[in-house]
Write a protein that holds these residues in place. Structure first.
Motif, PDB file in Angstrom:
ATOM      1  N   ASN A 255       0.988  -1.189   0.074  1.00 59.65           N
ATOM      2  CA  ASN A 255       0.060  -0.011   0.040  1.00 59.65           C
ATOM      3  C   ASN A 255       1.020   1.233   0.111  1.00 59.65           C
ATOM      4  OD1 ASN A 255       0.714   0.452   2.748  1.00 59.65           O
ATOM      5  ND2 ASN A 255      -1.137   0.122   3.548  1.00 59.65           N
ATOM      6  N   SER A 263      -2.886 -11.327   0.680  1.00 61.66           N
ATOM      7  CA  SER A 263      -4.207 -11.898   0.610  1.00 61.66           C
ATOM      8  C   SER A 263      -4.289 -13.525  -0.162  1.00 61.66           C
ATOM      9  CB  SER A 263      -4.913 -11.051  -0.438  1.00 61.66           C
ATOM     10  OG  SER A 263      -6.162 -11.623  -0.999  1.00 61.66           O
ATOM     11  N   GLU A 267      -9.675 -15.453  -1.983  1.00 69.83           N
ATOM     12  CA  GLU A 267     -10.206 -14.505  -0.916  1.00 69.83           C
ATOM     13  C   GLU A 267     -10.855 -13.150  -1.807  1.00 69.83           C
ATOM     14  OE1 GLU A 267      -7.606 -14.844   2.852  1.00 69.83           O
ATOM     15  OE2 GLU A 267      -7.691 -12.828   1.967  1.00 69.83           O
ATOM     16  N   LEU A 268     -10.196 -12.922  -2.951  1.00 69.74           N
ATOM     17  CA  LEU A 268     -10.606 -11.604  -3.629  1.00 69.74           C
ATOM     18  C   LEU A 268     -11.012 -12.231  -5.063  1.00 69.74           C
ATOM     19  CD1 LEU A 268      -7.934  -9.047  -2.719  1.00 69.74           C
ATOM     20  CD2 LEU A 268     -10.377  -9.165  -1.886  1.00 69.74           C
ATOM     21  N   ALA A 272     -14.537  -7.346  -6.131  1.00 70.84           N
ATOM     22  CA  ALA A 272     -13.893  -7.245  -4.782  1.00 70.84           C
ATOM     23  C   ALA A 272     -12.313  -6.693  -4.917  1.00 70.84           C
ATOM     24  CB  ALA A 272     -13.712  -8.772  -3.939  1.00 70.84           C
ATOM     25  N   VAL A 273     -11.740  -7.109  -5.754  1.00 75.37           N
ATOM     26  CA  VAL A 273     -10.213  -6.567  -5.920  1.00 75.37           C
ATOM     27  C   VAL A 273     -10.345  -5.102  -6.173  1.00 75.37           C
ATOM     28  CG1 VAL A 273      -8.101  -6.679  -7.486  1.00 75.37           C
ATOM     29  CG2 VAL A 273      -9.723  -8.682  -7.284  1.00 75.37           C
ATOM     30  N   GLU A 275     -12.254  -3.051  -5.146  1.00 72.58           N
ATOM     31  CA  GLU A 275     -12.662  -2.323  -3.949  1.00 72.58           C
ATOM     32  C   GLU A 275     -11.808  -2.418  -2.914  1.00 72.58           C
ATOM     33  OE1 GLU A 275     -16.127  -3.351  -0.713  1.00 72.58           O
ATOM     34  OE2 GLU A 275     -16.703  -4.199  -2.806  1.00 72.58           O
ATOM     35  N   PHE A 276     -11.045  -3.745  -2.904  1.00 69.61           N
ATOM     36  CA  PHE A 276      -9.821  -3.659  -1.938  1.00 69.61           C
ATOM     37  C   PHE A 276      -8.833  -2.622  -2.113  1.00 69.61           C
ATOM     38  CE2 PHE A 276      -5.953  -5.910  -0.764  1.00 69.61           C
ATOM     39  CZ  PHE A 276      -5.983  -6.477   0.393  1.00 69.61           C
ATOM     40  N   ASN A 279     -10.016   0.562  -0.989  1.00 69.76           N
ATOM     41  CA  ASN A 279     -10.135   0.882   0.392  1.00 69.76           C
ATOM     42  C   ASN A 279      -8.747   0.723   1.273  1.00 69.76           C
ATOM     43  OD1 ASN A 279     -12.805   0.735   0.051  1.00 69.76           O
ATOM     44  ND2 ASN A 279     -13.183  -1.127   0.789  1.00 69.76           N
ATOM     45  N   ASN A 280      -7.868  -0.020   0.594  1.00 66.82           N
ATOM     46  CA  ASN A 280      -6.697  -0.254   1.334  1.00 66.82           C
ATOM     47  C   ASN A 280      -5.326   0.736   0.619  1.00 66.82           C
ATOM     48  OD1 ASN A 280      -6.741  -2.540   3.412  1.00 66.82           O
ATOM     49  ND2 ASN A 280      -8.034  -3.262   1.425  1.00 66.82           N
TER      50      ASN A 280
END
Lengths: 414, 411
Positions: A255, A263, A267-268, A272-273, A275-276, A279-280
């Motif tokens: 990040n 991860s 999981e992703l 979702a990727v 979004e992840f 968000n991070n």
């Protein structure tokens, strides 16, 4: 005048008069029609050539300038910030924090005088003390050379120290295997980068790690995941998601604070990727794996079958681990080559996991190994690359100095 | 980045585009001239060229998309935005092949192989010219970096400026060697065609095309290995797409000639041992080239020494294929070993099988000559006999018939 026999044609009574016929036995025997066909096709060919001139590797300037645009605001803000840091130095007790502009690809050139070599561990004490003075790291946090580990004889310990980065690279032999470690402490997350060839996703260009390290002014460079070799695995570069399929591979995200965020596979998935990443504040990703250390513990599936890297076989290996905030450990294990006077076959991923844990990594992740595994210091290859020759790859991770060339103290290291 | 030659309002015209267009034009003109020179169908070549102008870029883009789908926003953008991504030479070649097939399906010209024969020299010339565009771009350069200043000059190396970092490296001039290979292949094909034309021999169908496949496949398999920006298949990151295609190109001629031999000489199996021997030799050479490729990838630092070995092995494979072609015979006077042996056994005179077909009313001639031919010869497909009568002899014979205008005299 001609007759068919099988697939062939023969002319009986060959003469100049019937030569037109023999050139066109299937189609029209009318010369005028043949000329018309040829003329029409010639026009098509000419049009095709014009199209080629206008479209093949030629482009309209409209809408193609994005790559050439400079982020002037970012440059301005960064310039002011670095200027203020310089000006306020000594007036207020403000810690200097140099950083590298996000849009800059070629890092500031490292100070040649800041590189150094040592033959014994004790020689590094002074360097570590100066790093502490710079506020980079406290001496007790430095793990070099590792508990109970001795540095390989006849191999130099290489280091680089300036106000923004400390790197110590050493080689050691553990259980008949040669490990190459580089401990890195940086001052700002912008000094930790991933670079893909041509700085362009999916470029077909491949270069060696040492070449890219030299071109980008990396203090330390390391082979990454060789993303172009496969078409799966998440690919985030400079905050943009290029590939979002994590069905098969564990992913290591980095990040904007320089934290490694792991991860696991599956999981992703799908959106979702994205979004992840948002968000991070993900800067880039590494898609190889598996994850070998989490929360200072070896992960259970470090010894399992895995989609890439053949973890259950012995190979040259590479890994990145995080020791603390902006504090990393790079590791490559020699394999498939002669290293320190002996042929080394390499290790399994499980063994690498144990070693990374033993070195004190909070989390660690496997990078592409085999002939890909390459570690460079000041652009020179530091490890013994598999088969004795570097493989051209599509990406590297690198650590660079953030010191602007005009701000160097000069001669602060031997 | 492709260097701009000039600007047309907001359009940047690159040197690469101009050179590729010149290459295409040269290829088409050369193909048409070849067709005229070897007495094949010029309209067929032109129809094929016209179709190729559409199919070659499409297939080229499609294959590029297959190799590097990430460079495009989607399959539609591949065609909608031609500035995105690039072009793939094997795709263009597939496009030309498709165009030739369509031309044949349309029944223009005198067969697929005949059309491809005419296109082969032009293709080599066009590729040779097109590769020269490497002087104006960073594409098509070698993996090998020259650090010795004595070698930092043409024809071995060229300076490559990294578009992002601005760093300069002297890399192997792959594009130049590919261009030279194209010109050499063009010259060889032209020499074969010129030899047959000058000696008034009938060039067998497929001879030029098969020679092109062998030579171009050999050159490309080796030279593609030198590149630092080769396109790879999605499932394979080591062997490039062009090398895959080159391997197929190298294998097609031996397969073609073997099938041809089996079809033409099914009555006599004496040709099998030499064919098997040649196949073993071809496969051994290809395996050797494969091992060389392995070492190139593993031992990049000594790659420059391995490339010539690899090229030599591939060219030897092409040479063995050529000897296979000679078993079949490649022009009207070349009878091949089988018939040469037959000739040595005492037969010095032979005629075209067509002379014996009854459509022209020469049954008696067939009867007279039947015992001159090997056993079961007349069971063979008629096509093979096209080689049996030297053109001069045939032309002279039939010109006499024409001039006499009296067929009874012959019957």
């Amino acid at each position: 005048m001609y007759q068919k026999s099988g697939n062939d044609y023969y002319f009986y009574g060959y003469s100049e008069e019937n030569s037109a016929e023999r050139t066109e036995p299937h189609g029209s025997r009318n010369p005028l029609r043949q000329v018309c066909i040829c003329a029409a096709m010639a026009v098509v060919v000419l049009l095709g050539c014009v199209w080629t001139v206008l479209n093949v590797y030629s482009f309209s300037l409209d809408g193609n300038m994005e790559g050439y645009e400079r982020d002037l605001m970012e440059e301005y803000e960064l310039g002011v910030e670095n200027f203020m840091i310089e000006t306020l130095d000594g007036i207020y007790s403000v810690k200097k924090t140099y950083m590298i502009q996000d849009s800059v690809t070629v890092m500031p050139e490292p100070d040649p005088n800041a590189f150094g070599k040592a033959r014994s561990v004790s020689e590094l004490d002074e360097v570590i003390a100066r790093a502490e003075e710079y506020g980079l790291v406290s001496a007790e946090d430095v793990i070099f050379p590792g508990e109970g580990i001795s540095v390989l004889d006849n191999c130099d310990i290489r280091y680089y120290l300036d106000e923004t980065i400390l790197t110590i690279s050493w080689r050691t032999e553990i259980e008949q295997n040669v490990y190459n470690f580089t401990e890195v402490v940086i001052n700002h997350p912008s000094q930790f980068r991933k670079y893909i060839t041509n700085n362009e996703y999916a470029s077909s260009v491949r270069k060696t790690v040492s070449t890219m390290s030299q071109e980008l002014n990396a203090v330390v460079g390391m082979s990454c995941d060789f993303y172009a070799y496969r078409s799966f695995g998440i690919m985030v570069y400079n905050g943009k998601v290029y590939r979002g399929n994590e069905r098969y591979l564990d992913t290591c995200f980095v990040n904007t604070d320089g934290e490694l965020i792991m991860s696991h596979q599956n999981e992703l998935l799908g959106d979702a990727v994205q979004e992840f990443v948002e968000n991070n504040n993900i800067n880039f990703s590494i898609s190889f794996g598996p994850i070998i250390v989490e929360d200072y513990k070896v992960t259970p599936h470090a010894a399992d079958k895995y989609r890439v890297g053949q973890p259950l076989d012995t190979y040259s290996r590479a890994a990145i681990g995080q020791l603390g905030s902006l504090h990393y450990l790079l590791c490559s294990v020699d394999g498939g080559t002669v290293s320190a006077g002996e042929y080394r076959s390499g290790i399994k991923v499980a063994r690498l996991a144990k070693q990374m844990q033993a070195m004190g990594c909070e989390k660690a992740y496997t990078l592409d190994g085999g002939q890909t595994a390459t570690m460079t210091v000041d652009g020179d290859i530091f490890n013994c690359v598999g088969y004795g020759s570097e493989r051209p790859v599509s990406d590297i991770i690198l650590f660079a100095t953030a010191m602007p060339e005009g701000s160097r103290a000069g001669g602060d290291a031997q | 980045m492709n260097e701009a030659a000039f600007y047309m309002t907001t359009q940047n015209i690159s040197y690469t585009a101009i050179i590729v267009a010149v290459g295409v034009l040269a290829a088409v003109i050369c193909a048409a001239l070849t067709a005229a020179a070897v007495r094949r169908s010029v309209p067929a070549v032109m129809v094929c060229a016209g179709l190729s102008m559409v199919l070659a870029p499409l297939c080229s883009r499609a294959l590029y998309w297959y190799c590097a789908p990430e460079q495009f926003d989607g399959i539609k953008s591949m065609f909608a935005n031609m500035n995105m991504g690039g072009y793939c030479l094997p795709g263009a070649m597939i496009g030309v092949l498709l165009a030739a097939v369509i031309t044949n399906v349309l029944k223009v010209g005198d067969g697929l192989l005949s059309t491809l024969d005419c296109i082969a020299p032009g293709a080599a010339l066009g590729i040779g010219i097109g590769r020269l565009s490497g002087f104006f771009s960073n594409d098509d350069k070698g993996n090998y970096v020259f650090t010795d200043s004595a070698q930092q000059k043409l024809p071995m190396s060229v300076p490559v400026v990294d578009e992002v970092t601005g760093a300069v490296q002297w890399r192997f001039a792959s594009f130049l060697w590919e261009a030279i290979a194209g010109f050499v292949i063009f010259a060889v094909l032209l020499a074969i065609a010129a030899y047959c034309t000058a000696t008034d021999r009938k060039l067998n169908r497929g001879t030029l095309f098969m020679a092109f496949l062998s030579l171009f496949g050999a050159a490309q398999a080796a030279l593609e290995s030198t590149r630092y920006d080769a396109l790879h298949m999605r499932s394979n990151g080591f062997i490039s797409m062009m090398q895959m295609v080159a391997l197929i190109m190298l294998l097609v001629p031996p397969v073609y000639y073997t099938v041809k031999l089996f079809r033409e000489k099914r009555a006599d199996r004496s040709f099998i041992p030499p064919v098997v021997f040649r196949w073993v030799a071809v496969l051994a050479m290809l395996a050797g080239a494969g091992v060389a490729e392995y070492y190139i990838q593993r031992k990049g630092s000594i790659a420059l020494m391995i490339y010539p070995v690899q090229l030599l092995l591939l060219l030897l494979a092409g040479l063995v294929t050529w000897s296979l072609a000679r078993l079949c015979g490649f022009d009207s006077e070349q009878q091949g070993e089988y018939f040469a042996e037959w000739q040595r056994q005492g037969e010095s005179e032979y005629y075209d099988q067509d002379e014996y077909n009854d459509h022209d009313g020469f049954e008696d001639l067939r009867d007279d000559q039947e015992n001159r031919y090997p056993e079961n010869y007349f069971d063979e497909p008629a096509q093979k006999s096209s080689r049996f009568v030297p053109r001069r002899q045939s032309d002279a014979m039939w010109a006499d018939v024409d001039s006499a205008d009296d067929y009874d005299e012959w019957s």
